[in-house]
Design a protein around this motif. Structure first.
Motif, PDB file in Angstrom:
ATOM      1  N   MET A 279      -8.512  -5.531 -16.788  1.00  0.00           N
ATOM      2  CA  MET A 279      -7.699  -4.455 -17.344  1.00  0.00           C
ATOM      3  C   MET A 279      -7.385  -3.448 -16.252  1.00  0.00           C
ATOM      4  N   ILE A 280      -6.085  -3.128 -16.053  1.00  0.00           N
ATOM      5  CA  ILE A 280      -5.672  -2.215 -14.999  1.00  0.00           C
ATOM      6  C   ILE A 280      -4.780  -1.131 -15.584  1.00  0.00           C
ATOM      7  N   ILE A 281      -5.173   0.109 -15.393  1.00  0.00           N
ATOM      8  CA  ILE A 281      -4.394   1.254 -15.845  1.00  0.00           C
ATOM      9  C   ILE A 281      -3.807   1.925 -14.620  1.00  0.00           C
ATOM     10  N   LEU A 282      -2.492   2.119 -14.611  1.00  0.00           N
ATOM     11  CA  LEU A 282      -1.805   2.658 -13.442  1.00  0.00           C
ATOM     12  C   LEU A 282      -1.005   3.888 -13.825  1.00  0.00           C
ATOM     13  N   GLU A 283      -1.312   4.994 -13.158  1.00  0.00           N
ATOM     14  CA  GLU A 283      -0.568   6.223 -13.389  1.00  0.00           C
ATOM     15  C   GLU A 283       0.630   6.268 -12.450  1.00  0.00           C
ATOM     16  N   LEU A 284       1.805   6.626 -13.002  1.00  0.00           N
ATOM     17  CA  LEU A 284       3.019   6.654 -12.201  1.00  0.00           C
ATOM     18  C   LEU A 284       3.725   7.982 -12.376  1.00  0.00           C
ATOM     19  N   LYS A 285       3.817   8.746 -11.286  1.00  0.00           N
ATOM     20  CA  LYS A 285       4.538  10.011 -11.275  1.00  0.00           C
ATOM     21  C   LYS A 285       5.448  10.036 -10.045  1.00  0.00           C
ATOM     22  N   ILE A 286       6.720  10.393 -10.273  1.00  0.00           N
ATOM     23  CA  ILE A 286       7.678  10.439  -9.181  1.00  0.00           C
ATOM     24  C   ILE A 286       7.752  11.863  -8.654  1.00  0.00           C
ATOM     25  N   GLY A 287       7.296  12.061  -7.430  1.00  0.00           N
ATOM     26  CA  GLY A 287       7.335  13.368  -6.798  1.00  0.00           C
ATOM     27  C   GLY A 287       8.027  13.298  -5.460  1.00  0.00           C
ATOM     28  N   LYS A 288       7.963  14.380  -4.716  1.00  0.00           N
ATOM     29  CA  LYS A 288       8.623  14.451  -3.428  1.00  0.00           C
ATOM     30  C   LYS A 288       8.061  13.417  -2.451  1.00  0.00           C
ATOM     31  N   SER A 289       6.735  13.232  -2.474  1.00  0.00           N
ATOM     32  CA  SER A 289       6.122  12.277  -1.548  1.00  0.00           C
ATOM     33  C   SER A 289       6.595  10.856  -1.830  1.00  0.00           C
ATOM     34  N   GLU A 290       6.814  10.524  -3.128  1.00  0.00           N
ATOM     35  CA  GLU A 290       7.295   9.193  -3.477  1.00  0.00           C
ATOM     36  C   GLU A 290       8.702   8.957  -2.933  1.00  0.00           C
TER      37      GLU A 290
ATOM     38  N   LYS B 258      -3.296  -7.741  -8.202  1.00  0.00           N
ATOM     39  CA  LYS B 258      -2.669  -6.708  -7.379  1.00  0.00           C
ATOM     40  C   LYS B 258      -1.195  -7.003  -7.145  1.00  0.00           C
ATOM     41  N   LEU B 259      -0.869  -8.272  -6.972  1.00  0.00           N
ATOM     42  CA  LEU B 259       0.530  -8.652  -6.805  1.00  0.00           C
ATOM     43  C   LEU B 259       1.330  -8.323  -8.064  1.00  0.00           C
ATOM     44  N   TRP B 260       0.756  -8.644  -9.220  1.00  0.00           N
ATOM     45  CA  TRP B 260       1.418  -8.319 -10.482  1.00  0.00           C
ATOM     46  C   TRP B 260       1.540  -6.812 -10.659  1.00  0.00           C
ATOM     47  N   LEU B 261       0.549  -6.086 -10.201  1.00  0.00           N
ATOM     48  CA  LEU B 261       0.569  -4.626 -10.293  1.00  0.00           C
ATOM     49  C   LEU B 261       1.707  -4.043  -9.456  1.00  0.00           C
ATOM     50  N   ALA B 262       1.938  -4.632  -8.270  1.00  0.00           N
ATOM     51  CA  ALA B 262       3.031  -4.158  -7.413  1.00  0.00           C
ATOM     52  C   ALA B 262       4.387  -4.405  -8.068  1.00  0.00           C
ATOM     53  N   ILE B 263       4.550  -5.577  -8.672  1.00  0.00           N
ATOM     54  CA  ILE B 263       5.802  -5.882  -9.376  1.00  0.00           C
ATOM     55  C   ILE B 263       5.993  -4.933 -10.555  1.00  0.00           C
TER      56      ILE B 263
ATOM     57  N   TYR C 244       4.766  -1.978 -10.893  1.00  0.00           N
ATOM     58  CA  TYR C 244       5.040  -0.622 -10.408  1.00  0.00           C
ATOM     59  C   TYR C 244       6.526  -0.440 -10.131  1.00  0.00           C
ATOM     60  N   ASN C 245       7.152  -1.428  -9.502  1.00  0.00           N
ATOM     61  CA  ASN C 245       8.577  -1.324  -9.210  1.00  0.00           C
ATOM     62  C   ASN C 245       9.410  -1.208 -10.476  1.00  0.00           C
ATOM     63  N   PHE C 246       9.074  -1.986 -11.492  1.00  0.00           N
ATOM     64  CA  PHE C 246       9.813  -1.906 -12.763  1.00  0.00           C
ATOM     65  C   PHE C 246       9.626  -0.539 -13.408  1.00  0.00           C
ATOM     66  N   GLN C 247       8.397  -0.035 -13.373  1.00  0.00           N
ATOM     67  CA  GLN C 247       8.145   1.288 -13.942  1.00  0.00           C
ATOM     68  C   GLN C 247       8.879   2.371 -13.164  1.00  0.00           C
TER      69      GLN C 247
ATOM     70  N   MET D  15       2.506  -1.048  -1.483  1.00  0.00           N
ATOM     71  CA  MET D  15       1.713   0.056  -0.921  1.00  0.00           C
ATOM     72  C   MET D  15       1.466   1.157  -1.934  1.00  0.00           C
ATOM     73  N   GLN D  16       2.439   1.410  -2.793  1.00  0.00           N
ATOM     74  CA  GLN D  16       2.255   2.443  -3.810  1.00  0.00           C
ATOM     75  C   GLN D  16       1.244   2.008  -4.875  1.00  0.00           C
ATOM     76  N   ALA D  17       1.339   0.754  -5.276  1.00  0.00           N
ATOM     77  CA  ALA D  17       0.436   0.270  -6.324  1.00  0.00           C
ATOM     78  C   ALA D  17      -1.007   0.260  -5.865  1.00  0.00           C
ATOM     79  N   LEU D  18      -1.239  -0.069  -4.586  1.00  0.00           N
ATOM     80  CA  LEU D  18      -2.607  -0.148  -4.089  1.00  0.00           C
ATOM     81  C   LEU D  18      -3.258   1.218  -3.932  1.00  0.00           C
ATOM     82  N   ILE D  19      -2.462   2.251  -3.700  1.00  0.00           N
ATOM     83  CA  ILE D  19      -3.037   3.571  -3.444  1.00  0.00           C
ATOM     84  C   ILE D  19      -3.208   4.387  -4.714  1.00  0.00           C
TER      85      ILE D  19
END
Length: 488
Positions: A1-12, A126-131, A133-136, A221-225
């Motif tokens: 189970m993987i929970i991923l927080e996604l917020k778009i800010g200036k650094s992103e 992790k590969l699925w998480l990266a994919i 992340y891009n969709f999100q 890189m975003q998904a891993l961090i």
């Protein structure tokens, strides 16, 4: 189970822009010309961006991570230092795979063991998480641009865009067929304004490549961090086991065959005498691949027994260990026989890439078997851990040492001994082979066919233009030697 927080800010946004720059570097490095120093430039840029993004991050498995990183750099440098088409083709897959493994390894949790099969599942997650992340990210990007716009109008434009995207590939095919079918229609399309004709298919393709690389780098890189909650189930219970008595019976029977074969090898091969009408070269060609294949079967049997044997105790365990020892020693005899066969075959027919690589692989197998022999009596050792590291070092070493130089040197020495050399095979090698032909010409310029080959190669060198992406030391050296060569 993987929970991923996604917020778009200036650094992103800044990091997305940097990933796009890296995507442009990747497109320039890999799709403009033959790969040379460009791979090393890309790896430098890639890890520069990675360590910038992960500055202050606490990496895991650092010692092994440094080893993998060094191997990646050496493999990338191979495109610049050497010129081997076999390794160049393999490394198109090997280097990206190692980079992905390295990123997952050093960003994973410290308690995760990379030498267990569960790590493969972890990498895939992790590969699925990266994919994902891009969709999100793209979904939230659409929500960002939709702010302040009427919902109904936004929906209409969204559907129009989808319709355009669907129609573009169909229109390319249909227009191509219609233009081929009717010259009048082709002339009519010729009247379309010039600005529309500027939509070059190659430019569109390159833009798509840049965007693809951009989101691959960005998503991974975003998904891993990002902060994640990982639930990893460690199932150390062995589901499949081999019965001790059955295993022992099997090993005894197969070892009887190997002992008999070993006696034959010492009688005919190692004693330096052969029976029948076989020459050494014919005998070598007849049995080399069979022996090598049997050796690999033995290694597989040994690994399976060490992994799945039901942990017998007492004298049964000791006998199984003794039988495995005999199996490994017999495999060593098989490898020695195969090695000698191949050596005699090379003396008769010359050195090639496949034959030299087979020699090196047998030496690698000797190292593997020596460790396996120790593992038989020291059960706490990890087989996969050693196998993976030794295979990685072996593959990297073969990339670095320039195998083709070994081939050229040995073939030239063979020519000095018996006057036999295959100049057409040397010409089929990379620029290392050309350098060997130049050395051969300086010694024996009258060799039939050699002059014609070098004249053709010199003409190619005189008109060749090497872009910065294709810059390679061996290529530059060979072209310089060809231009200086006095031959008419």
């Amino acid at each position: 189970m993987i929970i991923l927080e996604l917020k778009i800010g200036k650094s992103e946004w800044i990091f997305l822009f940097l990933c796009m720059v890296l995507g442009i570097v990747a497109e320039e490095a890999f799709f403009r010309a033959e790969i040379g120093i460009s791979y090393l430039v890309f790896i430098t840029a890639f890890y520069g961006l990675f360590f910038y993004r992960y500055r202050g991050f606490s990496f895991a498995h650092q010692r092994f991570g440094y080893l993998v990183l060094i191997c990646i750099w050496l493999l990338a440098a191979g495109y610049f230092i050497n010129d081997n088409s076999y390794f160049f083709a393999l490394n198109i897959l090997v280097i990206p795979g190692l980079v992905f493994f390295h990123l997952i390894l050093i960003t994973s949790q410290k308690n995760i063991r990379w030498n267990k099969s569960a790590f493969i599942t972890y990498m895939l997650s992790k590969l699925w998480l990266a994919i994902k992340y891009n969709f999100q990210f793209l979904s939230q990007l659409g929500t960002y641009f939709k702010q302040g716009v009427d919902e109904s109008k936004f929906l209409v434009w969204k559907k129009v865009l989808i319709g355009i995207l669907i129609s573009v590939p169909v229109l390319f095919v249909v227009l191509g067929l219609l233009i081929s079918a009717d010259s009048q229609f082709e002339r009519m399309l010729g009247g379309i304004p010039q600005w529309f004709q500027m939509l070059d298919g190659e430019v569109i393709f390159r833009i798509m490549i840049v965007l693809f690389y951009t989101f691959v780098f960005f998503g991974l890189m975003q998904a891993l961090i990002k902060k994640q909650i990982n639930v990893i189930i460690h199932d150390d219970k062995q589901k499949f086991t081999l019965d001790g008595i059955i295993t022992l019976t099997f090993l005894v029977l197969i070892n009887v065959v190997y002992v008999l074969f070993t006696i034959v090898q010492f009688k005919y091969f190692f004693s330096g005498t052969l029976q029948g009408d076989f020459t050494y070269a014919e005998y070598a060609r007849k049995g080399f691949f069979e022996l090598l294949f049997v050796t690999l079967i033995n290694l597989t049997i040994t690994i399976l027994v060490l992994t799945y044997e039901s942990k017998s105790t007492g004298y049964i365990k000791r006998i199984i260990q003794s039988q495995l020892t005999i199996l490994v020693i017999s495999s060593g005899v098989l490898l020695s026989s195969a090695f000698m066969r191949l050596s005699m075959y090379e003396e008769a027919y010359g050195f090639t890439f496949i034959r030299v690589m087979a020699h090196s692989f047998m030496i690698f197998l000797v190292v593997i078997f020596m460790y396996t022999l120790v593992k038989i009596w020291m059960e706490k050792l990890s087989l996969f851990h050693f196998y993976f590291i030794s295979a990685l070092l072996y593959y990297t070493l073969m990339n670095v040492i320039n195998v083709e130089q070994i081939i050229v040197t040995n073939n030239l020495e063979r020519y000095e001994q018996n006057g036999k050399v295959d100049i057409h095979y040397l010409n089929s090698l990379s620029h290392t082979g050309v350098l060997g032909l130049i050395d051969l010409y300086k010694v024996t310029p009258e060799l039939p066919g050699l002059k014609d080959i070098l004249i053709e190669r010199k003409n190619e060198a005189n008109i060749s233009h090497i872009s910065w992406q294709s810059y390679n030391l061996k290529r530059i050296q060979a072209n310089d030697e060809l231009r200086k060569l006095q031959i008419q």
